[in-house]
Design a protein around this motif. Structure first.
Motif, PDB file in Angstrom:
ATOM      1  N   ALA A   7     -15.107   4.506   6.436  1.00  0.00           N
ATOM      2  CA  ALA A   7     -13.769   3.912   6.274  1.00  0.00           C
ATOM      3  C   ALA A   7     -12.973   4.628   5.186  1.00  0.00           C
ATOM      4  O   ALA A   7     -11.779   4.901   5.355  1.00  0.00           O
ATOM      5  CB  ALA A   7     -13.890   2.421   5.950  1.00  0.00           C
TER       6      ALA A   7
ATOM      7  N   THR B 171       0.819  -1.205   0.000  1.00  0.00           N
ATOM      8  CA  THR B 171       0.000   0.000   0.000  1.00  0.00           C
ATOM      9  C   THR B 171       0.859   1.264   0.000  1.00  0.00           C
ATOM     10  O   THR B 171       0.559   2.226  -0.683  1.00  0.00           O
ATOM     11  CB  THR B 171      -0.946  -0.003   1.215  1.00  0.00           C
ATOM     12  OG1 THR B 171      -1.742  -1.180   1.165  1.00  0.00           O
ATOM     13  CG2 THR B 171      -1.845   1.211   1.230  1.00  0.00           C
TER      14      THR B 171
ATOM     15  N   ASN C  10      -6.737   4.853  -4.431  1.00  0.00           N
ATOM     16  CA  ASN C  10      -8.070   5.453  -4.292  1.00  0.00           C
ATOM     17  C   ASN C  10      -8.935   5.315  -5.542  1.00  0.00           C
ATOM     18  O   ASN C  10     -10.035   5.868  -5.578  1.00  0.00           O
ATOM     19  CB  ASN C  10      -7.934   6.941  -3.955  1.00  0.00           C
ATOM     20  CG  ASN C  10      -7.343   7.178  -2.588  1.00  0.00           C
ATOM     21  OD1 ASN C  10      -7.382   6.319  -1.717  1.00  0.00           O
ATOM     22  ND2 ASN C  10      -6.792   8.364  -2.391  1.00  0.00           N
TER      23      ASN C  10
ATOM     24  N   ARG D 222      -9.614   6.838   5.842  1.00  0.00           N
ATOM     25  CA  ARG D 222      -8.364   6.452   5.164  1.00  0.00           C
ATOM     26  C   ARG D 222      -7.798   7.597   4.340  1.00  0.00           C
ATOM     27  O   ARG D 222      -6.591   7.755   4.221  1.00  0.00           O
ATOM     28  CB  ARG D 222      -8.617   5.233   4.271  1.00  0.00           C
ATOM     29  CG  ARG D 222      -7.348   4.674   3.652  1.00  0.00           C
ATOM     30  CD  ARG D 222      -7.624   3.470   2.768  1.00  0.00           C
ATOM     31  NE  ARG D 222      -7.821   3.957   1.406  1.00  0.00           N
ATOM     32  CZ  ARG D 222      -8.818   3.626   0.622  1.00  0.00           C
ATOM     33  NH1 ARG D 222      -9.751   2.808   1.037  1.00  0.00           N
ATOM     34  NH2 ARG D 222      -8.906   4.106  -0.596  1.00  0.00           N
ATOM     35  N   GLU D 223      -8.684   8.390   3.749  1.00  0.00           N
ATOM     36  CA  GLU D 223      -8.251   9.457   2.845  1.00  0.00           C
ATOM     37  C   GLU D 223      -9.007  10.732   3.170  1.00  0.00           C
ATOM     38  O   GLU D 223     -10.190  10.852   2.865  1.00  0.00           O
ATOM     39  CB  GLU D 223      -8.482   9.042   1.394  1.00  0.00           C
ATOM     40  CG  GLU D 223      -8.063  10.062   0.382  1.00  0.00           C
ATOM     41  CD  GLU D 223      -6.616  10.500   0.530  1.00  0.00           C
ATOM     42  OE1 GLU D 223      -6.397  11.680   0.853  1.00  0.00           O
ATOM     43  OE2 GLU D 223      -5.719   9.671   0.322  1.00  0.00           O
TER      44      GLU D 223
END
Length: 143
Positions: free
Chosen positions: A33, A3, A12, A37-38
């Motif tokens: 989530a 990752t 993404n 994460r972003e």
């Protein structure tokens, strides 16, 4: 590929590294989530959805804002405050096969696909998608 070594736009499904805005894109993952994460960038469910959003944005640049050249388009896409815009323009124009100040028509699927591909390659440091995925996203954007 782990990752951490995978470019953000690939992780993404966002080949253009489009910032998240108030209105979700078709195919955007707005789950807790994905947002955890972003923080800044959109997360799409598929690469095709990411290419659709990229192509839709480029079409808006041309249709609404009157941007007709690679130089104008990339000047807005990747402003100099965050990027080496001049180098970006040169690389994308060469990939599209036009001069930086040559007028292009993004209602042409081939031209739009070449531009989206060149932006994705520049944003992510390489080519990570099959042409069929790109073309499908572009075709959806043109509908």
């Amino acid at each position: 590929m782990g990752t951490t070594s995978t470019p953000r736009g690939v992780r993404n499904n966002n080949p253009g590294n489009i910032d998240r805005t108030g209105t979700p894109w078709q195919g955007e993952d707005r789950s807790a989530a994905a947002i955890a994460r972003e923080q800044r960038f959109c997360v799409f469910l598929t690469p095709q959805a990411g290419f659709r959003a990229l192509a839709k944005t480029l079409l808006t640049y041309q249709r609404k804002h009157g941007l007709r050249t690679v130089k104008e388009i990339i000047g807005r896409w990747a402003p100099p405050v965050e990027n080496n815009t001049g180098a970006y323009v040169q690389q994308v124009a060469a990939a599209v096969g036009v001069a930086p100040s040559e007028v292009i028509r993004l209602d042409n699927a081939v031209t739009l696909s070449r531009l989206a591909t060149a932006i994705a390659k520049h944003e992510n440091g390489g080519m990570y998608w099959r042409q069929e995925v790109i073309d499908a996203g572009v075709a959806e954007a043109l509908r």
